[in-house]
Design an enzyme around this catalytic site. Structure first.
Site, short mmCIF file in Angstrom:
data_model
loop_
_atom_site.label_atom_id
_atom_site.label_comp_id
_atom_site.label_asym_id
_atom_site.label_seq_id
_atom_site.Cartn_x
_atom_site.Cartn_y
_atom_site.Cartn_z
N GLU A 170 6.28 -6.92 1.15
CA GLU A 170 5.29 -6.48 2.14
C GLU A 170 4.87 -7.61 3.08
O GLU A 170 3.82 -7.54 3.72
CB GLU A 170 4.04 -5.90 1.44
CG GLU A 170 4.30 -4.75 0.50
CD GLU A 170 4.74 -3.46 1.19
OE1 GLU A 170 4.93 -3.47 2.42
OE2 GLU A 170 4.92 -2.46 0.49
N HIS A 209 -3.12 -6.36 -1.10
CA HIS A 209 -2.68 -4.97 -1.24
C HIS A 209 -2.63 -4.64 -2.72
O HIS A 209 -2.15 -5.44 -3.52
CB HIS A 209 -1.29 -4.80 -0.61
CG HIS A 209 -0.57 -3.56 -1.04
ND1 HIS A 209 -1.06 -2.29 -0.80
CD2 HIS A 209 0.60 -3.38 -1.72
CE1 HIS A 209 -0.21 -1.40 -1.29
NE2 HIS A 209 0.79 -2.03 -1.87
N HIS A 266 -2.80 -0.94 -5.72
CA HIS A 266 -2.68 0.51 -5.90
C HIS A 266 -3.95 1.04 -6.59
O HIS A 266 -3.86 1.66 -7.64
CB HIS A 266 -1.42 0.82 -6.70
CG HIS A 266 -0.16 0.30 -6.08
ND1 HIS A 266 1.04 0.19 -6.75
CD2 HIS A 266 0.09 -0.14 -4.80
CE1 HIS A 266 1.97 -0.31 -5.93
NE2 HIS A 266 1.42 -0.52 -4.75
N GLU A 281 -24.30 1.23 -1.63
CA GLU A 281 -23.80 -0.07 -1.16
C GLU A 281 -22.67 0.03 -0.12
O GLU A 281 -22.45 -0.92 0.64
CB GLU A 281 -23.22 -0.85 -2.35
CG GLU A 281 -24.26 -1.36 -3.30
CD GLU A 281 -25.03 -2.53 -2.71
OE1 GLU A 281 -24.45 -3.61 -2.63
OE2 GLU A 281 -26.20 -2.33 -2.34
N HIS A 285 -0.15 5.76 -1.81
CA HIS A 285 0.40 4.46 -2.17
C HIS A 285 -0.70 3.47 -2.60
O HIS A 285 -0.69 3.01 -3.73
CB HIS A 285 1.21 3.88 -0.98
CG HIS A 285 1.89 2.59 -1.29
ND1 HIS A 285 3.14 2.26 -0.82
CD2 HIS A 285 1.49 1.53 -2.03
CE1 HIS A 285 3.48 1.06 -1.28
NE2 HIS A 285 2.49 0.59 -2.00
P1 13P Z 1 6.41 -6.50 -4.02
O1 13P Z 1 6.72 -6.65 -5.49
O2 13P Z 1 7.62 -6.75 -3.16
O3 13P Z 1 5.23 -7.34 -3.62
O4 13P Z 1 6.03 -4.98 -3.77
C1 13P Z 1 5.01 -4.37 -4.48
C2 13P Z 1 4.32 -3.28 -3.73
O5 13P Z 1 3.20 -2.95 -4.06
C3 13P Z 1 5.01 -2.63 -2.61
O6 13P Z 1 4.12 -1.90 -1.83
ZN ZN Z 2 2.36 -1.20 -3.01
#
Ligand code: 13P
Ligand code: ZN
Length: 273
Positions: free
Chosen positions: A118, A141, A143, A171, A212
């Site tokens: 990413e 980033h 999940h 908050e 995602h």
């Molecule tokens: P990477 O392992 O390449 O960082 O990818 C993980 C991910 O969350 C892709 O969106």
């Molecule tokens: Zn991801």
């Protein structure tokens, strides 16, 4: 001059602690999630000889907005669970080359690894955020589970989604008064998703990737972790509220407006009635 051991570097310690925390929260299963942390040369030089590049890793996008910048990043395919155990395999310290077409690896990614897939979204986001806030340093980033779930059950309209989150915990409005940006579903790791994310990052510090995960940006690890944590907590409350039969009463717009005044924040224009 003799260098200090890199594992003593505060930024390496922060990456280790943060990835461990994120893993424990269940937001970074397997290799899910990635972090990039902009460093200054002054921060790096006590630990590394910056003239000693280990290898050059090409990039398929234009990084000319970040020439000469240093970053510590998570590696592609690396598990957050393992970072603290084996930092030099799972993390890398990079510098963007003079032509902006590659990065030089200065430390880490020991087993021949490469930076997170990413990197386009991260670097393009850094470029966007630095224009707004020269002190922006972190892009994260992950999940986050309840936010991710909400992208299946809640309308993917930025105003509606933001308002729901604001109403779930008092908050929220204080922590992210500008709201949450949402991009369309796109293939991860591509320049296209990078561009879409960075474009939203011109207006938001939180950007949702439907089905995602979430992206956050800010000045330091606590700010970005806190941003994502707060939005994720609101999404968790939303999940409970739905499971308990739905909203019977909520924080109304007048109360949200009073809250904003009391905390000196400006809610995104047009989001409160
Ligand atoms: P990477 O392992 O390449 O960082 O990818 C993980 C991910 O969350 C892709 O969106
Ligand atoms: Zn991801």
């Amino acid at each position: 001059m003799k260098k200090i051991a890199i594992l003593e570097a505060p930024f390496v310690k922060e990456m280790m602690a943060t990835t461990t925390n994120l893993y424990r929260l269940g937001w970074d299963e397997r290799n899910g999630g990635n972090i990039s942390y902009l460093l200054t040369e002054e921060e790096v030089t006590p630990f590394l000889d910056v003239t000693d590049s280990l290898r050059t890793i090409p990039m398929q996008f234009d990084g000319s907005g970040l020439v000469g910048r240093y970053f510590i990043v998570t590696g592609s395919g690396k598990y957050f669970k393992n970072v603290a155990m084996a930092p030099s395999e799972n993390l890398g310290i990079l510098r963007v080359t003079k032509d902006g077409k590659a990065v030089e690896l200065l430390w880490g990614l020991d087993d021949g690894g490469v930076p997170t897939s990413e990197l386009p979204a991260h670097f393009m986001t850094h470029i966007s955020r630095l224009k707004i806030d020269p002190e922006n340093r972190i892009v994260m980033h992950n999940h986050a589970s309840h936010l991710l779930a909400m992208t299946f059950t809640h309308e993917l309209d930025e105003k509606k989604f933001t308002r729901t989150l604001w109403q779930m915990c008092t908050e929220c409005l204080v922590v992210f008064p500008e709201g949450v940006g949402i991009i369309p579903w796109l293939v991860p790791g591509t320049n296209e998703i990078g561009l879409a994310t960075a474009e939203k990052m011109n207006e938001f510090r939180l950007v949702l990737w439907p089905h995602h995960g979430i992206y956050g940006a800010g000045r330091d690890m606590d700010e970005v972790f806190g941003l994502i944590e707060t939005a994720e907590k609101a999404a968790e409350i939303y999940t409970y509220v739905q499971a308990q039969g739905g909203v019977k009463q909520t924080i109304n717009d007048e109360q949200l407006s009073d809250l904003a005044k009391a905390f000196g924040v400006t809610p995104r224009l047009g989001y409160l009635n």
